[in-house]
Design an enzyme around this catalytic site. Structure first.
Site, PDB file in Angstrom:
ATOM      1  N   TRP A 201      32.839  43.893  55.151  1.00 16.87           N
ATOM      2  CA  TRP A 201      33.321  44.014  53.781  1.00 16.87           C
ATOM      3  C   TRP A 201      32.445  45.050  53.047  1.00 16.87           C
ATOM      4  O   TRP A 201      31.225  45.050  53.185  1.00 16.87           O
ATOM      5  CB  TRP A 201      33.244  42.646  53.082  1.00 16.87           C
ATOM      6  CG  TRP A 201      33.615  42.727  51.635  1.00 16.87           C
ATOM      7  CD1 TRP A 201      34.868  42.843  51.119  1.00 16.87           C
ATOM      8  CD2 TRP A 201      32.713  42.735  50.524  1.00 16.87           C
ATOM      9  NE1 TRP A 201      34.807  42.923  49.754  1.00 16.87           N
ATOM     10  CE2 TRP A 201      33.490  42.863  49.357  1.00 16.87           C
ATOM     11  CE3 TRP A 201      31.327  42.664  50.406  1.00 16.87           C
ATOM     12  CZ2 TRP A 201      32.945  42.891  48.089  1.00 16.87           C
ATOM     13  CZ3 TRP A 201      30.767  42.702  49.134  1.00 16.87           C
ATOM     14  CH2 TRP A 201      31.575  42.812  47.998  1.00 16.87           C
ATOM     15  N   ASP A 368      45.381  42.773  37.859  1.00 11.69           N
ATOM     16  CA  ASP A 368      44.920  42.254  39.155  1.00 11.69           C
ATOM     17  C   ASP A 368      44.866  40.727  39.124  1.00 11.69           C
ATOM     18  O   ASP A 368      45.532  40.074  38.300  1.00 11.69           O
ATOM     19  CB  ASP A 368      43.563  42.910  39.493  1.00 11.69           C
ATOM     20  CG  ASP A 368      43.300  43.013  40.982  1.00 11.69           C
ATOM     21  OD1 ASP A 368      42.877  42.004  41.573  1.00 11.69           O
ATOM     22  OD2 ASP A 368      43.510  44.097  41.566  1.00 11.69           O
ATOM     23  N   ARG A 445      35.901  31.809  50.105  1.00  6.94           N
ATOM     24  CA  ARG A 445      36.283  32.197  48.743  1.00  6.94           C
ATOM     25  C   ARG A 445      37.096  31.078  48.074  1.00  6.94           C
ATOM     26  O   ARG A 445      38.068  31.329  47.382  1.00  6.94           O
ATOM     27  CB  ARG A 445      37.078  33.504  48.753  1.00  6.94           C
ATOM     28  CG  ARG A 445      36.849  34.328  47.492  1.00  6.94           C
ATOM     29  CD  ARG A 445      37.803  35.491  47.386  1.00  6.94           C
ATOM     30  NE  ARG A 445      37.466  36.323  46.257  1.00  6.94           N
ATOM     31  CZ  ARG A 445      38.354  36.882  45.446  1.00  6.94           C
ATOM     32  NH1 ARG A 445      39.643  36.713  45.641  1.00  6.94           N
ATOM     33  NH2 ARG A 445      37.980  37.620  44.437  1.00  6.94           N
ATOM     34  N   LYS A 478      50.251  44.979  44.355  1.00  7.37           N
ATOM     35  CA  LYS A 478      49.092  44.997  45.263  1.00  7.37           C
ATOM     36  C   LYS A 478      49.097  43.692  46.043  1.00  7.37           C
ATOM     37  O   LYS A 478      49.072  42.607  45.452  1.00  7.37           O
ATOM     38  CB  LYS A 478      47.815  45.130  44.423  1.00  7.37           C
ATOM     39  CG  LYS A 478      46.518  45.129  45.223  1.00  7.37           C
ATOM     40  CD  LYS A 478      45.358  45.476  44.271  1.00  7.37           C
ATOM     41  CE  LYS A 478      43.998  45.257  44.881  1.00  7.37           C
ATOM     42  NZ  LYS A 478      42.932  45.430  43.882  1.00  7.37           N
ATOM     43  N   TRP A 479      49.141  43.781  47.370  1.00  5.84           N
ATOM     44  CA  TRP A 479      49.264  42.612  48.253  1.00  5.84           C
ATOM     45  C   TRP A 479      47.911  42.381  48.906  1.00  5.84           C
ATOM     46  O   TRP A 479      47.519  43.127  49.793  1.00  5.84           O
ATOM     47  CB  TRP A 479      50.340  42.898  49.291  1.00  5.84           C
ATOM     48  CG  TRP A 479      50.704  41.772  50.215  1.00  5.84           C
ATOM     49  CD1 TRP A 479      49.874  41.069  51.032  1.00  5.84           C
ATOM     50  CD2 TRP A 479      52.015  41.238  50.446  1.00  5.84           C
ATOM     51  NE1 TRP A 479      50.573  40.136  51.754  1.00  5.84           N
ATOM     52  CE2 TRP A 479      51.893  40.223  51.416  1.00  5.84           C
ATOM     53  CE3 TRP A 479      53.282  41.528  49.936  1.00  5.84           C
ATOM     54  CZ2 TRP A 479      52.993  39.498  51.896  1.00  5.84           C
ATOM     55  CZ3 TRP A 479      54.371  40.807  50.407  1.00  5.84           C
ATOM     56  CH2 TRP A 479      54.222  39.799  51.377  1.00  5.84           C
ATOM     57  N   ASP A 480      47.208  41.340  48.465  1.00  2.00           N
ATOM     58  CA  ASP A 480      45.821  41.107  48.888  1.00  2.00           C
ATOM     59  C   ASP A 480      45.750  40.009  49.956  1.00  2.00           C
ATOM     60  O   ASP A 480      46.730  39.264  50.192  1.00  2.00           O
ATOM     61  CB  ASP A 480      45.011  40.701  47.640  1.00  2.00           C
ATOM     62  CG  ASP A 480      43.542  41.063  47.722  1.00  2.00           C
ATOM     63  OD1 ASP A 480      43.049  41.329  48.822  1.00  2.00           O
ATOM     64  OD2 ASP A 480      42.883  41.067  46.659  1.00  2.00           O
ATOM     65  N   ASN A 482      42.259  37.628  51.197  1.00  2.00           N
ATOM     66  CA  ASN A 482      40.823  37.623  50.986  1.00  2.00           C
ATOM     67  C   ASN A 482      39.978  36.723  51.877  1.00  2.00           C
ATOM     68  O   ASN A 482      38.866  36.371  51.491  1.00  2.00           O
ATOM     69  CB  ASN A 482      40.532  37.290  49.520  1.00  2.00           C
ATOM     70  CG  ASN A 482      40.735  38.514  48.643  1.00  2.00           C
ATOM     71  OD1 ASN A 482      40.075  39.524  48.816  1.00  2.00           O
ATOM     72  ND2 ASN A 482      41.677  38.436  47.729  1.00  2.00           N
ATOM     73  N   CYS A 528      46.016  45.469  50.567  1.00  2.00           N
ATOM     74  CA  CYS A 528      44.598  45.269  50.284  1.00  2.00           C
ATOM     75  C   CYS A 528      44.195  44.020  51.039  1.00  2.00           C
ATOM     76  O   CYS A 528      44.963  43.062  51.078  1.00  2.00           O
ATOM     77  CB  CYS A 528      44.444  45.063  48.773  1.00  2.00           C
ATOM     78  SG  CYS A 528      42.794  44.573  48.288  1.00  2.00           S
ATOM     79  N   ASP A 550      36.223  47.577  48.720  1.00  2.00           N
ATOM     80  CA  ASP A 550      35.693  47.146  47.426  1.00  2.00           C
ATOM     81  C   ASP A 550      34.424  47.909  47.072  1.00  2.00           C
ATOM     82  O   ASP A 550      33.892  47.752  45.968  1.00  2.00           O
ATOM     83  CB  ASP A 550      35.406  45.639  47.432  1.00  2.00           C
ATOM     84  CG  ASP A 550      36.696  44.840  47.255  1.00  2.00           C
ATOM     85  OD1 ASP A 550      37.691  45.426  46.803  1.00  2.00           O
ATOM     86  OD2 ASP A 550      36.698  43.635  47.576  1.00  2.00           O
TER      87      ASP A 550
END
Ligand code: DGJ
Length: 728
Positions: A201, A368, A445, A478-480, A482, A528, A550
């Site tokens: 990351w 976001d 997370r 925006k397709w994240d 995490n 993303c 990031d």
């Protein structure tokens, strides 16, 4: 003809403008690999027959009289497990008797114009049938009844080809695929460097280079994503190859899940490369009449070093991979709320941001993470994709219409493949998260991964997303994603099929992405994955741009963006100017201009002077948009090879325009800095817009310019020079 079959020699020859790929049918139907590299005329084709060494102790079939032939040493076109080839294999099938002996032999082939899509998987496409020629070679494993079709698609003009593999069960009993790589290629010799992209990351896709050694060298992902840690890309290049000279062979897998790429050098100094779905934790049961398709690998050959290889990948992905209409259309310049506000925003804050955007000349505001459920930090609400009206008073439509009234477009953030334990969705469907029985779930997370293998889950997320997208003027998404997957399993799969989970997961993701992107063809999608953890061709198929990392510090970004450019075009690299203060605004903008360019900070915190600087950056963004997005990239000085500076060029396709950018990472006290340029036309005369002088392309490329005194910038500074052709 780009693909020919020579009947007498029983040889296939696949030609692009600059490369040949040659293999043949050996005795009793074994497919043997002969050559991949710089183009060879047809005249010599008969030379390509098996030229084996001495294989006396190696196993072979009793009826094969040629004592030089053994699977132990022969260069194989698609190596199988447990029948005499002891190197890394491409295919391993466990048959109904429980053993994994696998053996495929040639049956037939067909050659046709055009290219077929892959079942459920992203793949390259032909814009018209003339662009691509396909060869399908059908083979059979007589014992298992596995019909294995090797598919080759030749992009003649671009010096590229793709390979994939289909397996069909033609028997009456089920068997299990334990390993299916998308290609393997045997190179003779080991005088190659292997290049790959490693990281983590905020440090994605750092270029690594190592010389091949005897034994196996490999990279992989087991995280459920292609990952921050290794990219599904590997290249071999002559050990003397440079950015501009020597042969380079790039392999890039069109896949966003677990992958593996390996190179094995054997005692005979044959170097075998393979790449495909990671066989670790993978199995696929194939019942009678069922078919399995491997992901596609893109193979690029360059005789002009790594730079030539990269430019071919870039063109190929722009022309034949990215589907969005935005690949050819100027994209909106955006400001994203994340680095400026995090979760801490409301309608007023966003409207203030949009006002600044308008004033600066930014086209779009992207809201976001943090707009849905009751999400105020990362501890809740993933899966509850309805608007948090405490933050967005009066709802989303009201906010968007206010933003639009200012003349600013609106974009939104989603993380569709996740679920928070603290969410309405999880309360209703605790079994919808990825988990295995009896074992505690790992959390990352503060969230779990939602089970994308399930149709009911995907339908639920799809419907929730449509509810928002159908009723609001949203022009960007925006397709994240995490976190990585742990305790991989699905409540919907029985114990015999749990190892199908990882591949089914990514097929589920592709299905949902396919549904969403085709329903909303006008939306600009940006992928993303906690920064750039799924920067791969599979994702590019659905979204023309991907958030690179990031890490937005411009100096750190140089390494990330240089590595990413090994195979992905500048226009695909999400790159923003942020508030980080290691460099001035000029360097931030110059580095963000490497990619899509955009902004990500709180404009309320800027001074009037800073706002004026941004306005002039926006003008530059427009001025250079075409040469960056539609031109060709030349890497001049690598940030990992040079201690002091990093430089690159964007050159228009017709070589009439060139933008040179140089960043000083560290200032040497004594220095001589001559810059030779690349990719220009020696016979053209160019105006240097910085010193207003004319230079021939020949001088710029062969002698270069002396920057020793003019541009000895301080640490973290940068400069650009723009050149345009003048008519003599
Ligand atoms: C990770 C992304 O890389 C960031 O840009 C941002 O969208 C956050 N996720 C939001 O949670």
């Amino acid at each position: 003809m780009p693909i020919c079959f020579y009947e007498n020699e029983r040889i296939f020859k696949l030609d692009t403008s600059e490369s040949s790929y040659i293999f043949g049918i050996y005795e009793d139907g074994f497919l043997v690999h002969y050559y991949y590299g710089a183009k060879i005329p047809d005249y010599n084709v008969a030379e390509f027959k098996y030229r084996g060494g001495f294989a006396s102790v190696s196993p072979t079939k009793e009826y094969i009289k040629d004592n030089r032939f053994s699977l132990d040493i022969a260069p194989m076109e698609y190596a199988c497990n447990s029948t005499g080839d002891y190197r890394i294999d491409a295919l391993s099938i466990k048959n109904s008797d429980g053993n994994t002996a696998t053996d495929i032999r040639y049956v037939s082939h067909k050659i046709f114009k055009g290219k077929k899509g892959l079942n459920g998987l992203p793949s390259l496409y032909a814009n018209d049938d003339g662009e691509v020629t396909t060869l399908e070679v059908e083979t059979i494993d007589k014992v298992t009844g596995a019909k294995v079709t090797l598919v080759y698609c030749v992009f003649e003009k671009l010096c590229a080809m793709t390979r994939s593999v289909r397996v069909e069960n033609t028997s009456n009993s089920a068997f299990t695929i334990e390993k299916i790589m998308s290609c393997d290629v045997d190179f003779s010799g080991m005088n190659y460097n292997m290049y790959h992209l490693y990281g983590t990351w905020a440090k994605e896709r750092t270029l690594a280079k190592r010389h091949l050694e005897h034994g196996i060298q490999s990279i992989q992902s087991k995280r459920g994503t292609s990952s921050h840690n290794h990219n599904p890309f590997l290249a071999l290049a002559d050990d003397f190859a440079t950015e501009d000279f020597g042969s380079a062979y790039g392999f890039n897998l069109v896949y966003s899940g677990n992958f593996s790429a390996e190179v094995e050098v054997d005692a005979y100094e044959t170097s075998r490369v393979n790449i495909g779905i990671n066989p670790n934790d993978f199995e696929w049961e194939l019942k009678p009449n069922e078919e399995f398709t491997s992901p596609e690998v893109v193979m690029v050959f360059s005789n002009n070093g790594l730079g030539g290889m990269s430019r071919t990948f870039h063109k190929l992905y722009m022309n034949n991979l990215i589907r969005s209409k935005w690949k050819n259309v100027k994209r909106p310049l955006l400001i994203n709320s994340w680095e400026g506000s995090g979760f801490d925003f409301d309608s007023d804050k966003l409207i203030a941001m949009a006002k600044h955007a308008k004033n600066i000349g930014i086209d779009m505001l992207v809201m976001d993470d943090g707009w849905f459920g009751h999400r105020n930090c990362d501890d809740s609400s993933l899966g509850d994709w309805y608007v948090n009206e405490n933050k967005l008073k009066g709802g989303l439509s009201k906010l968007i219409s206010e933003v639009n009234k200012l003349g600013v477009k609106f974009g939104i953030w989603y993380e569709p493949e996740m679920i928070s334990p603290e969410s309405e969705l999880y309360k209703k469907h605790p079994d919808w998260c990825v988990h295995v029985p009896k074992r505690e779930k790992s959390i990352a997370r503060q969230q779990y991964v939602i089970d994308m293998t399930r149709q009911d889950v995907r339908d639920n997320i799809f419907n929730q997303m449509c509810e928002v997208l159908d009723n609001n003027n949203i022009e960007y998404l925006k397709w994240d994603f995490n976190r990585s997957i742990t305790e991989a399993g699905s409540a919907m799969l029985d114990e015999k099929h749990q190892l199908e989970f990882f591949h089914r997961f990514i097929l589920g993701t592709y299905e949902l992405m396919g549904r969403i992107t085709s329903r909303y063809p006008d939306i600009l999608f940006e992928n993303c994955t906690g920064g750039g953890g799924r920067f791969d061709p599979g994702m590019l198929y659905y979204s023309p741009q991907i958030w690179c990392s990031d890490e937005t510090d411009p100096i750190e970004r140089l390494t990330i963006q240089f590595g990413t450019s090994m195979c992905y075009p500048p226009s695909s690299m999400g790159a923003h100017v942020s508030a980080c203060d290691r460099t001035d605004w000029n360097t931030k903008a110059d580095v963000a201009l490497f990619g899509t360019f955009g902004y990500e900070f709180d404009p309320d915190k800027l001074s009037e002077d800073e706002i004026e600087i941004l306005k002039s950056q926006v003008k530059e963004y427009h001025k250079y948009y075409n040469v960056i997005h539609f031109g060709e990239l030349y890497r001049l000085i690598s940030p990992t090879e040079n201690l002091y500076r990093c430089a690159w060029e964007n050159v228009s396709q017709d070589k009439t325009e060139m933008l040179y950018t140089c960043v000083t990472m560290r200032t040497p006290i004594s220095q001589a800095f001559f810059q030779k340029f690349k990719g220009l036309d020696e016979n053209k005369i160019y105006l240097n817009h910085s010193d207003n002088k004319l230079y021939s392309g020949a001088l710029l490329m062969n002698a270069g310019l002396n920057f020793s005194n003019n541009y000895s910038g301080d640490d973290g500074t940068s400069f650009k020079i723009y050149f345009t052709e003048v008519n003599k």
